[in-house]
Write an enzyme that holds these catalytic residues in place. Structure first.
Site, PDB file in Angstrom:
ATOM      1  N   CYS A   1     -40.238 -30.512  44.591  1.00  0.00           N
ATOM      2  CA  CYS A   1     -40.444 -29.023  43.804  1.00  0.00           C
ATOM      3  C   CYS A   1     -41.110 -29.187  42.446  1.00  0.00           C
ATOM      4  O   CYS A   1     -40.471 -29.647  41.594  1.00  0.00           O
ATOM      5  CB  CYS A   1     -39.143 -28.140  44.068  1.00  0.00           C
ATOM      6  SG  CYS A   1     -39.150 -26.638  43.019  1.00  0.00           S
TER       7      CYS A   1
ATOM      8  N   CYS B   1     -38.559 -27.980  39.871  1.00  0.00           N
ATOM      9  CA  CYS B   1     -37.813 -29.114  39.621  1.00  0.00           C
ATOM     10  C   CYS B   1     -38.449 -30.359  38.722  1.00  0.00           C
ATOM     11  O   CYS B   1     -37.639 -30.643  37.838  1.00  0.00           O
ATOM     12  CB  CYS B   1     -37.068 -29.671  41.014  1.00  0.00           C
ATOM     13  SG  CYS B   1     -36.201 -28.283  41.889  1.00  0.00           S
TER      14      CYS B   1
END
Length: 393
Positions: free
Chosen positions: A239, A242
């Site tokens: 992600c 992230c």
């Protein structure tokens, strides 16, 4: 932003020939290299050509170099993406740059001039032991606290950690309600017996083959037995939000080293290709596998804090704003793996002192504010034995 891989950061220019000396002197990770200043360069006898690489040889002025596109910098100076990001970042005066430079000068001064470091320790090549000695001296120095002034939490500040966080707003004109979130910090018992497995070590040059070595599961409590630790719980290593949060946190590694705090990233599923893409480019520290998702359950008050992509992202302006912030980094992304289990961050004190701070990813892409994280770690440092308190038997 540069990769945390030293090979990518150094590249194939004139600095490559200096790499063995850098490693021998303890400049063995990218966050530490990025705080190097002119005094540090002189102490290891870097040549002027090594200091400026190929840029000054071009005859171009700094304003002209800054105005060049990424493609031009790559074509004219053989700069990789990491070099370009490093060069551009150095031309910007962000809030933490002065702090990093101050820490680097202080570290350099203590490394080469501090009388309390035994000469035989400095000459036997044991840089890790030397750094431990330096950090011990550094943490007892009040000037270090003064250097954190710009990142200090001011009086009256409302922490965004779980207890004092603002409620998540309804979406789609109130038609979609966000999932409930526990308003209590997880008890120590919720994390004490968690079993984790190390998927990667802390990155040092030449450590890539170690990724293939499987380590047995261990109790997470062993990790904070002697030193406080930060656990960054990630939804998905692929992600982009992230990755951006992990990169931002790990780039402050010199600060956390000085505070005596360890850094760990936690994932809840093991996809080898995803870990390989994530480490060390976006995170140069230890990556842990929490196969039982127990850290994530602790964040959710005993159950997983999940949300669907439609309601949690597409209908959530805050999540979309977080995505745009992460996208501005230029990091790559993918959609492989489970992405509905929300993450967060724990700061755990040493021994059985418990959870000092907890942050939940209420909206996709929420980050624990760095100023808060550093403030809590600073307070933990003051509570460590030898910092004015006597350890109880």
């Amino acid at each position: 932003m540069a990769s945390f891989s030293i090979e990518e950061f150094i590249g194939n220019g004139v600095l490559k020939e200096l790499l063995p000396k850098l490693l021998d002197e303890g400049w063995d990770d990218v966050p530490t290299l990025k705080v190097m200043d002119s005094d540090d360069m002189n102490s290891i006898k870097m040549t002027q050509r090594q200091k400026v690489d190929k840029l000054e040889a071009s005859g171009k002025g700094l304003p002209e170099l800054i105005s060049l596109s990424t493609m031009d910098l790559s074509a004219q100076f053989d700069m990789k993406r990491g070099h370009i990001a490093r060069f551009i970042d150095k031309t910007k005066c962000d809030d933490s740059f002065k702090l990093r430079a101050m820490m680097a000068r202080r570290r350099s001064s203590m490394m080469y001039r501090h009388e309390s470091i035994p000469k035989n320790l400095a000459s036997n090549g044991s840089n890790s032991m030397m750094r431990m000695q330096i950090r011990s001296n550094a943490t007892s120095d009040r000037s270090f606290e003064q250097s954190l002034t710009e990142l200090k939490i001011k009086d009256g500040y409302s922490f965004k950690g779980i207890v004092a966080s603002e409620p998540v707003e309804p979406r789609a004109c109130g038609c979609v309600q966000p999932p409930p979130v526990s308003d209590q910090v997880a008890p120590y018992a919720a994390i004490e017996n968690i079993s984790v497995q190390k998927l990667t070590p802390e990155y040092k040059i030449g450590m890539e083959p170690l990724m293939k070595m499987k380590t047995p599961p261990m109790k997470a409590a062993e990790l904070w037995r002697d030193k406080p630790a930060i656990f960054l719980c990630l939804r998905r290593p692929g992600c982009i939000m992230c990755r951006a949060e992990a990169h931002k946190l790990f780039s402050r590694k010199p600060i956390f080293n000085a505070l005596g705090v360890q850094l760990f990233a936690v994932v809840h599923e093991h996809m080898e290709s995803e870990i390989k893409d994530f480490w060390p480019r976006y995170w140069g520290g230890v990556v842990l596998l929490d196969r039982g998702k127990d850290f994530f359950k602790a964040l959710g008050g005993g159950k997983l804090h999940k949300e669907k992509f439609l309601s949690g992202f597409l209908l959530n302006p805050r999540a979309i704003s977080n995505y745009k912030r992460a996208k501005a980094t230029g990091f790559q992304k993918n959609f492989r793996g489970e992405g509905e289990i929300k993450g967060g961050l724990f700061i755990v004190g040493s021994g059985k002192t418990g959870i000092a701070y907890q942050f939940i990813e209420m909206n996709f892409g929420d980050w624990a504010p760095l100023a808060e994280v550093i403030e809590i770690c600073t307070q933990l440092q003051k509570q460590q034995p030898g910092q004015g308190e006597v350890e109880q038997p």
